[in-house]
Design an enzyme around this catalytic site. Sequence first.
Site, mmCIF file in Angstrom:
data_model
loop_
_atom_site.group_PDB
_atom_site.id
_atom_site.type_symbol
_atom_site.label_atom_id
_atom_site.label_comp_id
_atom_site.label_asym_id
_atom_site.label_seq_id
_atom_site.Cartn_x
_atom_site.Cartn_y
_atom_site.Cartn_z
ATOM 1 N N ASP A 105 23.216 17.688 40.230
ATOM 2 C CA ASP A 105 23.577 18.779 39.267
ATOM 3 C C ASP A 105 22.302 19.895 39.825
ATOM 4 O O ASP A 105 22.207 20.557 38.750
ATOM 5 C CB ASP A 105 23.791 18.381 38.186
ATOM 6 C CG ASP A 105 22.562 17.515 37.600
ATOM 7 O OD1 ASP A 105 21.615 17.387 37.984
ATOM 8 O OD2 ASP A 105 22.358 17.372 36.086
ATOM 9 N N HIS A 363 56.322 48.970 53.653
ATOM 10 C CA HIS A 363 56.494 48.590 52.192
ATOM 11 C C HIS A 363 57.501 47.601 51.973
ATOM 12 O O HIS A 363 58.522 47.268 52.569
ATOM 13 C CB HIS A 363 57.133 49.929 51.657
ATOM 14 C CG HIS A 363 57.101 51.060 52.404
ATOM 15 N ND1 HIS A 363 56.131 51.969 52.071
ATOM 16 C CD2 HIS A 363 57.823 51.577 53.135
ATOM 17 C CE1 HIS A 363 56.128 53.005 52.862
ATOM 18 N NE2 HIS A 363 57.132 52.791 53.735
ATOM 19 N N ASN A 377 59.206 49.319 64.202
ATOM 20 C CA ASN A 377 59.152 49.790 62.654
ATOM 21 C C ASN A 377 60.024 49.088 61.844
ATOM 22 O O ASN A 377 61.172 48.872 62.146
ATOM 23 C CB ASN A 377 59.634 51.031 62.753
ATOM 24 C CG ASN A 377 59.623 51.907 61.182
ATOM 25 O OD1 ASN A 377 58.727 52.471 60.979
ATOM 26 N ND2 ASN A 377 60.464 51.660 60.639
#
Length: 456
Positions: A105, A363, A377
């Site tokens: 720790d 998109h 495209n």
Amino acid sequence: MLNNAMSVVILAAGKGTRMYSDLPKVLHTLAGKAMVQHVIDAANELGAAHVHLVYGHGGDLLKQALKDDNLNWVLQAEQLGTGHAMQQAAPFFADDEDILMLYGDVPLISVETLQRLRDAKPQGGIGLLTVKLDDPTGYGRITRENGKVTGIVEHKDATDEQRQIQEINTGILIANGADMKRWLAKLTNNNAQGEYYITDIIALAYQEGREIVAVHPQRLSEVEGVNNRLQLSRLERVYQSEQAEKLLLAGVMLRDPARFDLRGTLTHGRDVEIDTNVIIEGNVTLGHRVKIGTGCVIKNSVIGDDCEISPYTVVEDAHLAAACTIGPFARLRPGAELLEGAHVGNFVEMKKARLGKGSKAGHLTYLGDAEIGDNVNIGAGTITCNYDGANKFKTIIGDDVFVGSDTQLVAPVTVGKGATIAAGTTVTRNVGENALAISRVPQTQKEGWRRPVKKK
């Protein structure tokens, strides 16, 4: 300096009650990695012959989380103090090796500090890591005579005079294996806590005329332990501040160093710009002149020269060649690959898909299990239907293809070079080169049609 062979003991048996968690304390993460893993990594980097991990609470969870063949698991069934923990590991110590004691720790201990401690350990003596605090309340005090360390007194056992001492024990020390075993065998629990303190070996060594050399860490944060989430969050900020400072000095432009998190390793070129609230995870490489917008997460990926990643984009296990643009709000999942000059726009998701040179998916698109050629495209709303509920199939799109908006490509399917897919088409069969594919219900028009009216 030539060092002896060395093994490391990491104490990690504590329950971590103040974390208020079902997870063992040492498995809570700092910079995306379990605290104890930071310590294990430091031990391995030091060249430890063996790493003995003393565990107690949550042992099964620890073993599931820590996959390291170099770990020797040592059970401490009862937590009776640090000395007791070391006694459990002692049977594994070789007489002719050095034993370095660390804590699971205390995650920010540096290899550089540990190496200095290792180098400073006197022959037959102990190397001890100490610090001076303005307020040492609660910590074991270092006692000295004529400047020499004589012992450590725990706060609860200290006299009023000893409590004025500002030099405190960090708990990190190194000693010879044979000496360590002998001293551990002499420990008693005659103290306020009824525990076996590892710190008592300092007095035992002094009584034998052994030399104890104290070394200070480079930074106080290196020896700060974690007992609760507040302390963990503070160490996280310390760590992130240090990483940001290193990157700034190396030429990376961080728009706000306080709002940048590195949870792994970052390799970078020149003139890299990173905006606010960016998270880097795993192993990431950024080429020259890469720009990353606000709110992005980049994980285990390679980003080529001159790429620009717009805000709120997530990139994981992906590879981008030079001059690609992504986002905003794009997601590249494992196996996504963009060739030079490719563009992925807003609300586009890719997985196990390659987008060719100069190709664009602007998109609202899903490209999964797809191989897409150059100068293609992909229209808005295009989906590669790669999963039939049981198996996944591949979509192949050749160079110079135009895919119209709202197209579904039902895999397995191949679209030939130069083909055009009309908007709204569902492609279920292969499309030849330079062909037009179109599948639409014929448009009809009903004159004078009225919308339904709600019944009152």
